[in-house]
Design a protein around this motif. Structure first.
Motif, PDB file in Angstrom:
ATOM      1  N   ILE A 105       0.874  -1.173   0.000  1.00 32.50           N
ATOM      2  CA  ILE A 105       0.000   0.000   0.000  1.00 32.50           C
ATOM      3  C   ILE A 105       0.914   1.226   0.000  1.00 32.50           C
ATOM      4  CG2 ILE A 105      -1.881   1.218   1.139  1.00 32.50           C
ATOM      5  CD1 ILE A 105      -2.650  -1.588   0.316  1.00 32.50           C
ATOM      6  N   ASP A 106       0.853   2.027  -1.038  1.00 32.36           N
ATOM      7  CA  ASP A 106       1.797   3.126  -1.200  1.00 32.36           C
ATOM      8  C   ASP A 106       1.522   4.273  -0.227  1.00 32.36           C
ATOM      9  OD1 ASP A 106       4.091   4.086  -2.383  1.00 32.36           O
ATOM     10  OD2 ASP A 106       3.064   5.035  -4.058  1.00 32.36           O
ATOM     11  N   GLU A 107       2.502   5.141  -0.095  1.00 27.57           N
ATOM     12  CA  GLU A 107       2.376   6.313   0.772  1.00 27.57           C
ATOM     13  C   GLU A 107       1.169   7.167   0.359  1.00 27.57           C
ATOM     14  OE1 GLU A 107       5.242   9.978   2.391  1.00 27.57           O
ATOM     15  OE2 GLU A 107       6.011   8.411   1.067  1.00 27.57           O
ATOM     16  N   GLU A 108       0.325   7.475   1.359  1.00 29.84           N
ATOM     17  CA  GLU A 108      -0.860   8.314   1.157  1.00 29.84           C
ATOM     18  C   GLU A 108      -1.853   7.726   0.150  1.00 29.84           C
ATOM     19  OE1 GLU A 108       0.358  12.320   0.272  1.00 29.84           O
ATOM     20  OE2 GLU A 108       1.158  12.638   2.284  1.00 29.84           O
ATOM     21  N   ALA A 109      -1.819   6.419  -0.033  1.00 29.50           N
ATOM     22  CA  ALA A 109      -2.702   5.784  -1.019  1.00 29.50           C
ATOM     23  C   ALA A 109      -4.180   6.003  -0.716  1.00 29.50           C
ATOM     24  CB  ALA A 109      -2.398   4.293  -1.102  1.00 29.50           C
ATOM     25  N   PHE A 110      -4.545   6.015   0.572  1.00 30.17           N
ATOM     26  CA  PHE A 110      -5.942   6.220   0.968  1.00 30.17           C
ATOM     27  C   PHE A 110      -6.133   7.534   1.724  1.00 30.17           C
ATOM     28  CE2 PHE A 110      -5.599   1.701   0.299  1.00 30.17           C
ATOM     29  CZ  PHE A 110      -6.829   1.316  -0.196  1.00 30.17           C
ATOM     30  N   THR A 111      -5.131   8.381   1.744  1.00 38.14           N
ATOM     31  CA  THR A 111      -5.232   9.637   2.490  1.00 38.14           C
ATOM     32  C   THR A 111      -6.489  10.408   2.110  1.00 38.14           C
ATOM     33  OG1 THR A 111      -2.866   9.869   2.843  1.00 38.14           O
ATOM     34  CG2 THR A 111      -4.138  11.888   2.832  1.00 38.14           C
ATOM     35  N   ARG A 112      -7.216  10.853   3.110  1.00 36.85           N
ATOM     36  CA  ARG A 112      -8.426  11.684   2.966  1.00 36.85           C
ATOM     37  C   ARG A 112      -9.580  10.971   2.276  1.00 36.85           C
ATOM     38  NH1 ARG A 112      -6.023  17.757   1.656  1.00 36.85           N
ATOM     39  NH2 ARG A 112      -4.147  17.550   2.909  1.00 36.85           N
ATOM     40  N   CYS A 113      -9.563   9.649   2.286  1.00 35.62           N
ATOM     41  CA  CYS A 113     -10.734   8.900   1.792  1.00 35.62           C
ATOM     42  C   CYS A 113     -11.771   8.898   2.909  1.00 35.62           C
ATOM     43  CB  CYS A 113     -10.337   7.484   1.390  1.00 35.62           C
ATOM     44  SG  CYS A 113      -9.355   7.391  -0.118  1.00 35.62           S
ATOM     45  N   THR A 114     -12.450  10.019   3.080  1.00 28.44           N
ATOM     46  CA  THR A 114     -13.306  10.232   4.239  1.00 28.44           C
ATOM     47  C   THR A 114     -14.587   9.427   4.204  1.00 28.44           C
ATOM     48  OG1 THR A 114     -14.221  12.191   3.154  1.00 28.44           O
ATOM     49  CG2 THR A 114     -12.408  12.547   4.668  1.00 28.44           C
ATOM     50  N   TYR A 115     -14.954   8.889   3.032  1.00 30.47           N
ATOM     51  CA  TYR A 115     -16.194   8.102   2.926  1.00 30.47           C
ATOM     52  C   TYR A 115     -15.941   6.606   3.047  1.00 30.47           C
ATOM     53  CZ  TYR A 115     -17.480  12.594   0.891  1.00 30.47           C
ATOM     54  OH  TYR A 115     -17.660  13.945   0.673  1.00 30.47           O
ATOM     55  N   LEU A 116     -14.701   6.216   3.164  1.00 28.23           N
ATOM     56  CA  LEU A 116     -14.352   4.804   3.326  1.00 28.23           C
ATOM     57  C   LEU A 116     -14.673   4.378   4.760  1.00 28.23           C
ATOM     58  CD1 LEU A 116     -12.915   2.607   1.551  1.00 28.23           C
ATOM     59  CD2 LEU A 116     -10.823   3.200   2.783  1.00 28.23           C
ATOM     60  N   THR A 117     -15.422   3.277   4.924  1.00 30.03           N
ATOM     61  CA  THR A 117     -15.836   2.870   6.263  1.00 30.03           C
ATOM     62  C   THR A 117     -15.058   1.683   6.806  1.00 30.03           C
ATOM     63  OG1 THR A 117     -17.602   1.518   5.298  1.00 30.03           O
ATOM     64  CG2 THR A 117     -18.167   3.767   5.969  1.00 30.03           C
ATOM     65  N   SER A 118     -14.597   0.798   5.918  1.00 29.39           N
ATOM     66  CA  SER A 118     -13.801  -0.336   6.394  1.00 29.39           C
ATOM     67  C   SER A 118     -12.857  -0.795   5.291  1.00 29.39           C
ATOM     68  CB  SER A 118     -14.702  -1.506   6.820  1.00 29.39           C
ATOM     69  OG  SER A 118     -15.395  -2.045   5.712  1.00 29.39           O
ATOM     70  N   VAL A 119     -11.763  -1.396   5.711  1.00 30.15           N
ATOM     71  CA  VAL A 119     -10.790  -1.912   4.756  1.00 30.15           C
ATOM     72  C   VAL A 119     -10.262  -3.243   5.275  1.00 30.15           C
ATOM     73  CG1 VAL A 119      -8.833  -0.690   5.796  1.00 30.15           C
ATOM     74  CG2 VAL A 119      -8.740  -1.354   3.390  1.00 30.15           C
ATOM     75  N   GLU A 120     -10.081  -4.175   4.355  1.00 26.09           N
ATOM     76  CA  GLU A 120      -9.581  -5.496   4.717  1.00 26.09           C
ATOM     77  C   GLU A 120      -8.476  -5.889   3.741  1.00 26.09           C
ATOM     78  OE1 GLU A 120     -11.152 -10.085   5.531  1.00 26.09           O
ATOM     79  OE2 GLU A 120     -12.566  -8.422   5.266  1.00 26.09           O
ATOM     80  N   MET A 121      -7.381  -6.385   4.297  1.00 23.51           N
ATOM     81  CA  MET A 121      -6.234  -6.774   3.476  1.00 23.51           C
ATOM     82  C   MET A 121      -6.026  -8.278   3.539  1.00 23.51           C
ATOM     83  SD  MET A 121      -3.568  -3.853   4.762  1.00 23.51           S
ATOM     84  CE  MET A 121      -4.166  -2.189   5.067  1.00 23.51           C
TER      85      MET A 121
END
Length: 635
Positions: free
Chosen positions: A419-435
């Motif tokens: 997962i790159d640097e700041e890849a999800f930065t400011r994704c304010t509508y994202l509620t959950s993430v699973e890897m």
């Protein structure tokens, strides 16, 4: 007798009124003519005008030598002091035609702005916003940078033929200026000399000038190949002359045009050529143009339609920043390089299509694009690809950027390892993430500022949660660190104020500075390792967390080690005899589970159903989605 007294009173009152009217007429007549002052020695203007006239004079003509001390005094008469502060001066009309500016005297603005011979210096009359008319000294050679910056009422200026150069942003935001004439002697004009002059309808140039000319009220070089400045007050459509090959830096900066037509002859554009043009809606980039330089369309808030030419290779830094009406953009196959922050703060941008030729993307290209739902990449691109609108490298091993408008839950594709640097930065509508377990690296600030994120499940092969990886995820209630994490780096979870519980795997060795700063919702931690993870102190890694309000569950045989460790001894240490259970069978439909003890105290929040590790006691499990409960009893 009574009538006679009334008559006399009336006559006295009438006489007083007449006297006042005469006095008013005298005052008006005095104001109608300028105060004329002849200076014989530079630096003595204040003594010649005197305090009684300094703040009452509205029109002034000065003859003779003046220096920095005199210019500062003139600024004060114009309503501005040395540091830009307001003064009581009322001067509006200034005639310096018979004056001469000389070197010497005090700094006229701030600390180090001194006069030079025959130069209207940098910022000399800057922010003198009550100045309405000025005639410059007849022998002036140079008008410096921002000399009349934000003189918002300046409607008239006389520039003598002796002037050879006009500086950058000279008349910036002089919103009352409707026309200006460039004299014959001007040989050099700086960037955007008339930017923000929103009332300016025409620019005239003396026909005898050998360096510049005017075409349709716009300023061009004499050969008519360089477009220097458009009158910012022009509205509607504007057609650039067919002779033009170069659009100068800031040539259309802050113009009021809605459409600009560029001829096929144009082969290059200057920096910020069309920036801050709030009404510009559409533009075609000619086929000969190979680069969109820095800030080309910055803050063009109404821009909806851009047609790129066939030769375009580079879109440089901040070219489309804050183009808030832009909803989609398709980058042609000819483009190879896209610079930093090119589309940042484009509030309506929803779709980006990258062509086959894109080889490099700068930092924060799409940052603060809150409505961006998808970044698509041409299948023939050899450097980048996309999976369901998420930007990846070509082999899809590195997730580069998730669009900030992505909504709901997200499962990292199985092919992704990093997962790159700041890849999800400011994704304010994202509620959950699973890897999945292929993800072995999370770069710094990967999920920084995901304010809507409530749960995250990390990979079992991950060994480090990098710096500020989840910093500012203020809604995060559940984090599954996996089983392999050795290091939680500096600031990794700082500001996760809703997080009530964290389970540290037995592999954990180090917790960095500020890793859990401001995690004020913490009530319990579970440490599976028998050796306490190293950190400098409780305050260093858990700043603003009250250790007395947090229970730390540790292996029964490790209680004394934790109580002796400087970083842990301030917490409430409780020993547990772990069963090593890695999975508790719950209802198949349950995904996230809250764990309570029999007293109803929350032990752990929003734990993935496949990640439950419980001690040998009675627990109550509660399905987060439905509220259904299940009792678990260990023998």
């Amino acid at each position: 007798m009574k009538n006679e007294k009334l008559k006399q009173s009336f006559m006295r009152a009438t006489g007083a009124v007449c006297a006042l009217l005469v006095l008013a007429c005298v005052c008006l007549e005095a104001q109608a003519s300028p105060l004329v002052v002849t200076v014989s020695k530079a630096g003595t203007l204040s003594a010649l005008i005197g305090p009684e006239k300094k703040n009452t004079t509205t029109q002034l003509k000065v003859a003779g030598p003046i220096n920095g001390t005199d210019v500062l005094y003139l600024r004060e008469m114009l309503g501005r002091g040395q540091y830009g502060e307001k003064t009581e001066g009322q001067l509006r009309d200034l005639d310096l035609s018979e004056a001469r500016i000389l070197a010497g005297g005090d700094s006229y603005i701030y600390y180090n702005s001194f006069t030079a011979d025959d130069v209207v210096g940098e910022n000399m009359f800057g922010e003198c916003d009550q100045l309405e008319r000025i005639v410059l000294p007849a022998g002036t050679k140079q008008i410096g940078r921002s000399a009349f910056y934000r003189c918002s009422r300046l409607g008239g200026i006389t520039i003598p033929d002796s002037v050879e150069s006009i500086g950058e942003n000279c008349f910036f935001c002089d919103s009352a200026l409707e026309s200006i004439s460039i004299p014959s002697g001007v040989q050099e004009i700086g960037l955007s000399p008339l930017a923000g002059c929103v009332s300016l309808k025409s620019i005239a140039v003396d026909p005898a000038n050998t360096h510049y000319c005017a075409v349709d009220g716009a300023l061009l070089n004499k050969a008519k190949t360089e477009f220097v400045n458009v009158p910012c007050g022009r509205t509607g459509d504007f057609v650039v002359p067919s002779t033009v090959t170069f659009i100068a830096d800031g040539a259309f900066n802050q113009c009021m045009l809605s459409k600009i037509t560029l001829p096929a002859s144009v082969d290059s554009l200057g920096e910020a050529a069309f920036s801050n043009s709030p009404l510009l809606k559409s533009i075609n980039i000619p086929d000969k143009v190979k680069e969109l330089p820095y800030g080309t369309f910055l803050w063009c808030e109404s821009l909806t339609d851009v047609t790129f030419g066939s030769s375009l290779k580079t879109i440089d830094e901040m070219a489309f920043v804050a183009c808030n009406a832009l909803q989609s953009i398709t980058i042609p196959n000819s483009v190879k390089n896209i610079g930093s922050r090119v589309f940042s703060n484009c509030a309506s941008l929803a779709t980006v299509n990258l062509g086959a030729g894109v080889e490099s993307l700068g930092q924060d290209v799409f940052i603060s694009c809150k409505k961006l739902k998808e970044i698509n990449v041409d299948a023939n691109n050899s450097t980048y690809s996309s999976i369901d609108g998420v930007l990846c490298d070509k082999p899809q091993h590195t997730l580069l950027k998730c669009p900030e408008g992505r909504v709901g839950s997200y499962s990292v594709p199985a092919s992704v390892q990093k997962i790159d640097e700041e890849a999800f930065t400011r994704c304010t509508y994202l509620t959950s993430v699973e890897m999945g377990d292929n993800v072995s690296t999370i770069m710094p600030s990967a999920f920084d500022g995901c304010k809507g994120l409530t749960s995250a499940k990390l990979s079992n092969t991950l060994t480090q949660v990098s710096e500020y990886a989840f910093s500012g995820c203020e809604s995060l209630k559940s984090i599954d660190l996996g089983s392999g994490v050795k290091t939680i780096a500096n600031g990794a979870f700082s500001g996760c104020k809703a997080l009530p519980y964290v389970q540290f795997p037995a592999s954990l060795e180090t917790i960095g500075t500020s890793a859990f700063d401001y995690c004020t919702g913490l009530t319990s931690l579970r440490c599976l390792g028998e050796t306490p993870a190293a950190c400098k102190s409780c305050d260093d890694s858990f700043y603003k967390v009250d250790p007395k309000a947090v229970t730390v569950y540790v292996p029964l045989n490790a209680v004394e080690a934790y109580k002796a460790a400087d970083a842990w001894k301030e917490f409430n240490i409780v020993g547990e005899n772990y069963t090593g259970v890695s999975r508790v069978d719950v209802e198949p439909s349950w995904q996230l589970v809250d764990v309570y003890d029999l007293n109803g105290r929350l032990i752990a929040s929003r734990i993935n159903r496949n990640s439950l590790i419980l001690d040998n006691r009675v627990c109550i499990l509660k399905d987060v989605a439905t509220g259904a409960t299940q009792k678990v009893v260990f023998p």
